[in-house]
Design a protein around this motif. Sequence first.
Motif, PDB file in Angstrom:
ATOM      1  N   LEU A   1      44.856 -49.188  -5.416  1.00  0.00           N
ATOM      2  CA  LEU A   1      46.136 -49.167  -4.689  1.00  0.00           C
ATOM      3  C   LEU A   1      47.156 -48.245  -5.370  1.00  0.00           C
ATOM      4  O   LEU A   1      48.330 -48.265  -5.027  1.00  0.00           O
ATOM      5  CB  LEU A   1      46.723 -50.589  -4.628  1.00  0.00           C
ATOM      6  CG  LEU A   1      45.986 -51.586  -3.737  1.00  0.00           C
ATOM      7  CD1 LEU A   1      46.558 -52.985  -3.925  1.00  0.00           C
ATOM      8  CD2 LEU A   1      46.099 -51.164  -2.275  1.00  0.00           C
ATOM      9  N   SER A   2      46.697 -47.475  -6.369  1.00  0.00           N
ATOM     10  CA  SER A   2      47.626 -46.665  -7.171  1.00  0.00           C
ATOM     11  C   SER A   2      47.437 -45.174  -6.923  1.00  0.00           C
ATOM     12  O   SER A   2      46.332 -44.721  -6.609  1.00  0.00           O
ATOM     13  CB  SER A   2      47.397 -46.934  -8.663  1.00  0.00           C
ATOM     14  OG  SER A   2      47.545 -48.295  -8.920  1.00  0.00           O
ATOM     15  N   ASP A   3      48.517 -44.420  -7.130  1.00  0.00           N
ATOM     16  CA  ASP A   3      48.420 -42.960  -7.110  1.00  0.00           C
ATOM     17  C   ASP A   3      48.157 -42.437  -8.515  1.00  0.00           C
ATOM     18  O   ASP A   3      47.358 -41.536  -8.714  1.00  0.00           O
ATOM     19  CB  ASP A   3      49.732 -42.370  -6.567  1.00  0.00           C
ATOM     20  CG  ASP A   3      49.957 -42.784  -5.132  1.00  0.00           C
ATOM     21  OD1 ASP A   3      49.251 -42.258  -4.265  1.00  0.00           O
ATOM     22  OD2 ASP A   3      50.793 -43.668  -4.882  1.00  0.00           O
TER      23      ASP A   3
ATOM     24  N   ALA B   1      37.158 -41.890  -8.659  1.00  0.00           N
ATOM     25  CA  ALA B   1      36.226 -42.393  -7.633  1.00  0.00           C
ATOM     26  C   ALA B   1      36.688 -43.732  -7.073  1.00  0.00           C
ATOM     27  O   ALA B   1      36.337 -44.096  -5.951  1.00  0.00           O
ATOM     28  CB  ALA B   1      34.821 -42.517  -8.229  1.00  0.00           C
ATOM     29  N   ASN B   2      37.492 -44.456  -7.841  1.00  0.00           N
ATOM     30  CA  ASN B   2      37.984 -45.760  -7.377  1.00  0.00           C
ATOM     31  C   ASN B   2      39.306 -45.669  -6.626  1.00  0.00           C
ATOM     32  O   ASN B   2      39.931 -46.695  -6.349  1.00  0.00           O
ATOM     33  CB  ASN B   2      38.098 -46.743  -8.537  1.00  0.00           C
ATOM     34  CG  ASN B   2      36.802 -47.513  -8.705  1.00  0.00           C
ATOM     35  OD1 ASN B   2      36.611 -48.548  -8.087  1.00  0.00           O
ATOM     36  ND2 ASN B   2      35.891 -46.963  -9.489  1.00  0.00           N
ATOM     37  N   GLY B   3      39.771 -44.458  -6.355  1.00  0.00           N
ATOM     38  CA  GLY B   3      40.869 -44.357  -5.390  1.00  0.00           C
ATOM     39  C   GLY B   3      42.183 -43.781  -5.857  1.00  0.00           C
ATOM     40  O   GLY B   3      43.029 -43.495  -5.019  1.00  0.00           O
ATOM     41  N   CYS B   4      42.410 -43.581  -7.171  1.00  0.00           N
ATOM     42  CA  CYS B   4      43.717 -42.995  -7.555  1.00  0.00           C
ATOM     43  C   CYS B   4      43.601 -41.471  -7.540  1.00  0.00           C
ATOM     44  O   CYS B   4      42.503 -40.924  -7.534  1.00  0.00           O
ATOM     45  CB  CYS B   4      44.168 -43.508  -8.916  1.00  0.00           C
ATOM     46  SG  CYS B   4      43.092 -43.064 -10.261  1.00  0.00           S
ATOM     47  N   GLU B   5      44.766 -40.778  -7.535  1.00  0.00           N
ATOM     48  CA  GLU B   5      44.678 -39.314  -7.494  1.00  0.00           C
ATOM     49  C   GLU B   5      44.904 -38.656  -8.857  1.00  0.00           C
ATOM     50  O   GLU B   5      44.480 -37.534  -9.071  1.00  0.00           O
ATOM     51  CB  GLU B   5      45.602 -38.718  -6.426  1.00  0.00           C
ATOM     52  CG  GLU B   5      47.079 -38.974  -6.625  1.00  0.00           C
ATOM     53  CD  GLU B   5      47.914 -38.524  -5.427  1.00  0.00           C
ATOM     54  OE1 GLU B   5      49.049 -38.097  -5.658  1.00  0.00           O
ATOM     55  OE2 GLU B   5      47.431 -38.619  -4.278  1.00  0.00           O
ATOM     56  N   THR B   6      45.555 -39.374  -9.763  1.00  0.00           N
ATOM     57  CA  THR B   6      45.778 -38.837 -11.120  1.00  0.00           C
ATOM     58  C   THR B   6      45.462 -39.934 -12.127  1.00  0.00           C
ATOM     59  O   THR B   6      45.917 -41.073 -11.952  1.00  0.00           O
ATOM     60  CB  THR B   6      47.259 -38.411 -11.298  1.00  0.00           C
ATOM     61  OG1 THR B   6      47.582 -37.468 -10.286  1.00  0.00           O
ATOM     62  CG2 THR B   6      47.516 -37.811 -12.670  1.00  0.00           C
ATOM     63  N   VAL B   7      44.717 -39.615 -13.162  1.00  0.00           N
ATOM     64  CA  VAL B   7      44.487 -40.578 -14.239  1.00  0.00           C
ATOM     65  C   VAL B   7      44.853 -39.910 -15.562  1.00  0.00           C
ATOM     66  O   VAL B   7      44.545 -38.732 -15.778  1.00  0.00           O
ATOM     67  CB  VAL B   7      43.034 -41.127 -14.243  1.00  0.00           C
ATOM     68  CG1 VAL B   7      42.004 -40.026 -14.397  1.00  0.00           C
ATOM     69  CG2 VAL B   7      42.856 -42.181 -15.328  1.00  0.00           C
ATOM     70  N   ILE B   8      45.546 -40.656 -16.393  1.00  0.00           N
ATOM     71  CA  ILE B   8      45.910 -40.147 -17.721  1.00  0.00           C
ATOM     72  C   ILE B   8      45.466 -41.194 -18.724  1.00  0.00           C
ATOM     73  O   ILE B   8      45.951 -42.332 -18.702  1.00  0.00           O
ATOM     74  CB  ILE B   8      47.420 -39.886 -17.820  1.00  0.00           C
ATOM     75  CG1 ILE B   8      47.798 -38.843 -16.764  1.00  0.00           C
ATOM     76  CG2 ILE B   8      47.784 -39.342 -19.200  1.00  0.00           C
ATOM     77  CD1 ILE B   8      49.030 -39.142 -16.058  1.00  0.00           C
ATOM     78  N   ILE B   9      44.538 -40.820 -19.586  1.00  0.00           N
ATOM     79  CA  ILE B   9      43.974 -41.779 -20.534  1.00  0.00           C
ATOM     80  C   ILE B   9      44.636 -41.583 -21.892  1.00  0.00           C
ATOM     81  O   ILE B   9      44.567 -40.491 -22.478  1.00  0.00           O
ATOM     82  CB  ILE B   9      42.447 -41.615 -20.603  1.00  0.00           C
ATOM     83  CG1 ILE B   9      41.897 -41.890 -19.189  1.00  0.00           C
ATOM     84  CG2 ILE B   9      41.831 -42.577 -21.620  1.00  0.00           C
ATOM     85  CD1 ILE B   9      40.447 -41.714 -19.029  1.00  0.00           C
TER      86      ILE B   9
END
Length: 316
Positions: free
Chosen positions: A187-189, A216-224
């Motif tokens: 549910l996150s961007d 793949a689980n639906g967000c558009e940006t991930v920052i680790i």
Amino acid sequence: MQDVITIGESMVVFTPVSSPMMRYAETFSKNVGGAETNVAIGLARLGHNVGWVSKLGKDEFGTYILNTVRGEGVDVSQVNRDPDFPTGLYFKEIRHADDIRVSYYRNGSAASNLQTDDIDQAYIKNAKYLHVTGITPALSESAYHTVIQMMKLARKHEVKVVFDPNLRRKLWSEQKARTVLTEMVALSDIVLPGIEEADFLFDEKDPEQVADQFLANGCETVIIKLGEKGAFFKTENESGYIEGFPVPQVIDPVGAGDGFVAGFLSGVLDQLPLSDAVKRANAVGAMQTQVKGDYEGLPDQEALHQFMFQQDNIDV
Ligand code: ATP
């Protein structure tokens, strides 16, 4: 209209002073603790309009938290006071910098009783970003439903949803945490997990591999977030490692992740390229490790620019 709205519980945090161990301490210091208010305070110090949505008891501790957060320049007009439930508390024993023990007294607190009806939907709909964490859904069924509803509302009205999993193992079972946090990723961007949380969710320690799982689980940006190493970011179109800023010695690591989120959102609101927003996030995270307390080290604009300028010149 707010740049960022954050929803979540803040508590009074007591830290033993006369002895690091609670059982021997006779004096305690008192402060405000909560991931969401840390982010809100970080953003306010950097000059952004930010609002905090929550519930506090109609008690002295509730007034103390409200006054503190308001005093930092955060809009607290959407914080409800509940006469029937108390403000939550927790105790933080700092035995060593790498042995910090937290005891919560938040069961049945005003914020854990958060309901969808407590929130003015127009306030959320008019913001640019909604920030939530994985702490709120762990507080109660009603808090879980409320945060999920608000994420859906935000998405419907094109308010970008920003999610920090902030795994708190003490609050719920691993299985429930994994299910709900994965639901929230979808549910996150923008999602900003620490590498250990990323591994917890997708059983993968490699930042590049696990970033793909988030996308793949639906967000558009991930920052680790990678601690002293900095961070790895990825979108459909770009990715990269951004080095952390060296610090002489970590004084208190708590709140670095929240500072990182505040720094990142500040960069995005200032329309920096993604890699520069992550660089600003690293700077704020590093600065937060230099001061004791959950939010005290968060910089204003001048301190941030001075820190980044000095570091860039050392690199040259
Ligand atoms: P927490 O939720 O406990 O604050 P986290 O796991 O979300 O932590 P970390 O990766 O520990 O986040 O730290 C967040 C960011 O703060 C890092 O990505 C980095 O930018 C900065 N940071 C943390 N520790 C250090 C350090 N020792 N030196 C420099 N920067 C640091």
